[in-house]
Write an enzyme that holds these catalytic residues in place. Sequence first.
Site, PDB file in Angstrom:
ATOM      1  N   MET A  15       0.821  -1.217   0.000  1.00 40.64           N
ATOM      2  CA  MET A  15       0.000   0.000   0.000  1.00 40.64           C
ATOM      3  C   MET A  15       0.855   1.266   0.000  1.00 40.64           C
ATOM      4  O   MET A  15       0.575   2.227  -0.719  1.00 40.64           O
ATOM      5  CB  MET A  15      -0.927   0.007   1.224  1.00 40.64           C
ATOM      6  CG  MET A  15      -2.026  -1.010   1.183  1.00 40.64           C
ATOM      7  SD  MET A  15      -3.204  -0.749  -0.162  1.00 40.64           S
ATOM      8  CE  MET A  15      -4.195   0.582   0.497  1.00 40.64           C
ATOM      9  N   VAL A  77       2.130   1.214   7.735  1.00 41.23           N
ATOM     10  CA  VAL A  77       2.722  -0.011   8.274  1.00 41.23           C
ATOM     11  C   VAL A  77       1.588  -0.847   8.880  1.00 41.23           C
ATOM     12  O   VAL A  77       0.481  -0.343   9.055  1.00 41.23           O
ATOM     13  CB  VAL A  77       3.814   0.308   9.330  1.00 41.23           C
ATOM     14  CG1 VAL A  77       4.930   1.146   8.715  1.00 41.23           C
ATOM     15  CG2 VAL A  77       3.242   0.999  10.551  1.00 41.23           C
ATOM     16  N   ALA A  79      -1.144  -2.483  11.201  1.00 43.53           N
ATOM     17  CA  ALA A  79      -1.843  -1.887  12.349  1.00 43.53           C
ATOM     18  C   ALA A  79      -1.365  -2.515  13.661  1.00 43.53           C
ATOM     19  O   ALA A  79      -0.814  -3.605  13.672  1.00 43.53           O
ATOM     20  CB  ALA A  79      -3.341  -2.109  12.183  1.00 43.53           C
ATOM     21  N   SER A 129      -9.082   2.880   1.379  1.00 46.02           N
ATOM     22  CA  SER A 129      -9.619   1.660   0.765  1.00 46.02           C
ATOM     23  C   SER A 129      -9.402   1.658  -0.734  1.00 46.02           C
ATOM     24  O   SER A 129      -9.415   2.707  -1.370  1.00 46.02           O
ATOM     25  CB  SER A 129     -11.106   1.514   1.053  1.00 46.02           C
ATOM     26  OG  SER A 129     -11.594   0.364   0.371  1.00 46.02           O
ATOM     27  N   LYS A 183     -13.966   3.340   8.172  1.00 49.01           N
ATOM     28  CA  LYS A 183     -13.288   2.286   7.389  1.00 49.01           C
ATOM     29  C   LYS A 183     -13.678   0.902   7.919  1.00 49.01           C
ATOM     30  O   LYS A 183     -13.828  -0.043   7.151  1.00 49.01           O
ATOM     31  CB  LYS A 183     -11.769   2.485   7.457  1.00 49.01           C
ATOM     32  CG  LYS A 183     -10.950   1.392   6.770  1.00 49.01           C
ATOM     33  CD  LYS A 183     -11.034   1.451   5.247  1.00 49.01           C
ATOM     34  CE  LYS A 183     -10.631   0.167   4.539  1.00 49.01           C
ATOM     35  NZ  LYS A 183      -9.271  -0.281   4.664  1.00 49.01           N
ATOM     36  N   HIS A 186     -17.010   0.126   6.599  1.00 49.82           N
ATOM     37  CA  HIS A 186     -16.781  -0.196   5.183  1.00 49.82           C
ATOM     38  C   HIS A 186     -16.363  -1.658   5.039  1.00 49.82           C
ATOM     39  O   HIS A 186     -16.887  -2.398   4.211  1.00 49.82           O
ATOM     40  CB  HIS A 186     -15.705   0.738   4.617  1.00 49.82           C
ATOM     41  CG  HIS A 186     -15.134   0.306   3.301  1.00 49.82           C
ATOM     42  ND1 HIS A 186     -14.235  -0.733   3.186  1.00 49.82           N
ATOM     43  CD2 HIS A 186     -15.338   0.756   2.037  1.00 49.82           C
ATOM     44  CE1 HIS A 186     -13.906  -0.897   1.913  1.00 49.82           C
ATOM     45  NE2 HIS A 186     -14.563  -0.001   1.199  1.00 49.82           N
ATOM     46  N   ASN A 187     -15.416  -2.080   5.860  1.00 51.76           N
ATOM     47  CA  ASN A 187     -14.918  -3.448   5.733  1.00 51.76           C
ATOM     48  C   ASN A 187     -15.965  -4.472   6.142  1.00 51.76           C
ATOM     49  O   ASN A 187     -16.045  -5.556   5.557  1.00 51.76           O
ATOM     50  CB  ASN A 187     -13.636  -3.623   6.557  1.00 51.76           C
ATOM     51  CG  ASN A 187     -12.435  -3.015   5.850  1.00 51.76           C
ATOM     52  OD1 ASN A 187     -12.592  -2.105   5.034  1.00 51.76           O
ATOM     53  ND2 ASN A 187     -11.252  -3.495   6.152  1.00 51.76           N
ATOM     54  N   GLU A 190     -18.097  -4.763   3.264  1.00 52.45           N
ATOM     55  CA  GLU A 190     -17.340  -5.519   2.252  1.00 52.45           C
ATOM     56  C   GLU A 190     -17.465  -7.033   2.512  1.00 52.45           C
ATOM     57  O   GLU A 190     -17.722  -7.809   1.588  1.00 52.45           O
ATOM     58  CB  GLU A 190     -15.880  -5.064   2.319  1.00 52.45           C
ATOM     59  CG  GLU A 190     -14.921  -5.799   1.411  1.00 52.45           C
ATOM     60  CD  GLU A 190     -13.481  -5.329   1.664  1.00 52.45           C
ATOM     61  OE1 GLU A 190     -13.234  -4.103   1.690  1.00 52.45           O
ATOM     62  OE2 GLU A 190     -12.605  -6.193   1.856  1.00 52.45           O
ATOM     63  N   TYR A 191     -17.302  -7.441   3.760  1.00 50.79           N
ATOM     64  CA  TYR A 191     -17.466  -8.868   4.098  1.00 50.79           C
ATOM     65  C   TYR A 191     -18.855  -9.348   3.681  1.00 50.79           C
ATOM     66  O   TYR A 191     -19.012 -10.430   3.127  1.00 50.79           O
ATOM     67  CB  TYR A 191     -17.332  -9.084   5.612  1.00 50.79           C
ATOM     68  CG  TYR A 191     -15.938  -9.305   6.160  1.00 50.79           C
ATOM     69  CD1 TYR A 191     -14.885  -8.466   5.839  1.00 50.79           C
ATOM     70  CD2 TYR A 191     -15.673 -10.348   7.045  1.00 50.79           C
ATOM     71  CE1 TYR A 191     -13.623  -8.652   6.385  1.00 50.79           C
ATOM     72  CE2 TYR A 191     -14.414 -10.547   7.588  1.00 50.79           C
ATOM     73  CZ  TYR A 191     -13.390  -9.693   7.264  1.00 50.79           C
ATOM     74  OH  TYR A 191     -12.153  -9.877   7.806  1.00 50.79           O
TER      75      TYR A 191
END
Length: 469
Positions: A15, A77, A79, A129, A183, A186-187, A190-191
């Site tokens: 990333m 880096v 988390a 994202s 976020k 959001h995730n 997404e799942y």
Amino acid sequence: MAMTAEIGLIGLGTMGAALALNIAENAALVAVWNRTTARTHAFHAEAGSLAPRIMPCDSLKALVAAIRPPRAIILMVPAGQPVDDQIAALTPYLAPDDLVIDAGNANFNDTNRRARAGLPFRFLGMGVSGGEDGARHGPAIMGGGAKADWDRVAPILTAIAAKYKGTPCADWMGPEGAGHFVKTVHNGIEYADMQMIAEVYGMMRDGFGLPAPAIATTFRRWNDGVLQSYLIEIAAGVSAATDPLTGASMLDVILDKAGQKGTGRWTAIEAQHLAAPIPVIEAAVAARNVSARLEERQAGEALYGPAPQHLPAAMITEADLESALTAGKILCYAQGFTMSGAAGPAFGWDLQLPAIARVWRAGCIIRSAMLDDMAQALSEDPARNLILAPHFAAHLKRTLPSLRRVVSAAALHGHALPALGAGLAWFDAMRTARGTANMIQAQRDFFGAHGFDRLDGRDNHHGPWAVRG
Ligand code: NDP
């Protein structure tokens, strides 16, 4: 005069490297540092025409010296502890008005902790994202911290962000961990999106007996309609791919055990803390955990026989699956936005739900055609559940019969649809004015004298049951 960078970036992994190239190309001169110095030099050597806009640094001291004060430094880096370690290593070199931006997938509780820790410099937590490609060519960016700090770096962040019809998908979500919270939601979505797609894929594979290339054609067609989204697009792509080793469809050679880094789990845990019902997302997290228990599933199949049966002809159609997925998606997003709405009062943030929907319209993994309509519906009335917005109520009235048919067919013929099934149950509960919690209240009063409210408003708050368990 020596060159100075406008921003710094630490962590040139997947990333960070992509983000640094994006910044160099679209926004600013960037100074970079990586824990393993060889990677810094390899990155710079491979940067091609962008190399002159990237300043590789061999030490943190050199990195800080290379950036124009007041400095802004992005951390990319892993988390958790690495972020705390990196902050500790940077601290001696930073001035009070320098700004550190944690752009990794932090748990927002950690971001809250760091924001409240009295760090001797400014601090933002920022959700990013879009995966590697998004980071390189335009991610969605969800910022959290002091608005003035966001405003300072907003020109760079909006320049590198994805654009939806010209509007950057980068915005300030609120103080402290608000960006990482958004976020996280959001995730979770997404799942759920991925799980529901996997569920309809299973109905096509095991219920209709379709081979992967035919399923690819269906997903491709759906991507031209109301379901148009990145995840449907890649579902079509992965369904069409062929294994170079065997010539079989890629999907048919991939083990059915889903991995996870845990961000969906965080969503489920936080939803419980907030008492926000998000059963579709919770079902999706549980489904990944079920998928991981392969040996138990194999033992289960050996004992009971395989579950999914071929569906009788015309029991449900491909159009039913498309509608069921459309309904499931609306229900899941409605839950995600409800959870976001619950976070504001809980944390003292003023999360703007329409702004969240707008940021997700492009660049991120859950980008989809529907999000613009969601942004519109939420701006009409942010407190209203999305299922009550006229636009989505019309969609749901049209698609619900299909969702019901699909979930029923699945139950009768052994197909596990945990997310779609949870969506339907939630929806039915949400349109039932007289539910069944009166039974729960009576039992609670029976064994714990917890009391209850009466429908008629009278004062008798306990039952006549004399014997308590
Ligand atoms: P990578 O594993 O590709 O890269 C990790 C980077 O962090 C490397 O540069 C590594 O340096 C450095 N690093 C690792 N540990 C430490 C440490 N203890 N101290 C200092 N530097 C360290 O990870 P990603 O780029 O995929 O992920 C980075 C962050 O972005 C994570 O928080 C991740 O969750 C998040 N993210 C990832 C996405 C993705 O699609 N991959 C999408 C969105 C967010 P070295 O070269 O020395 O090993």
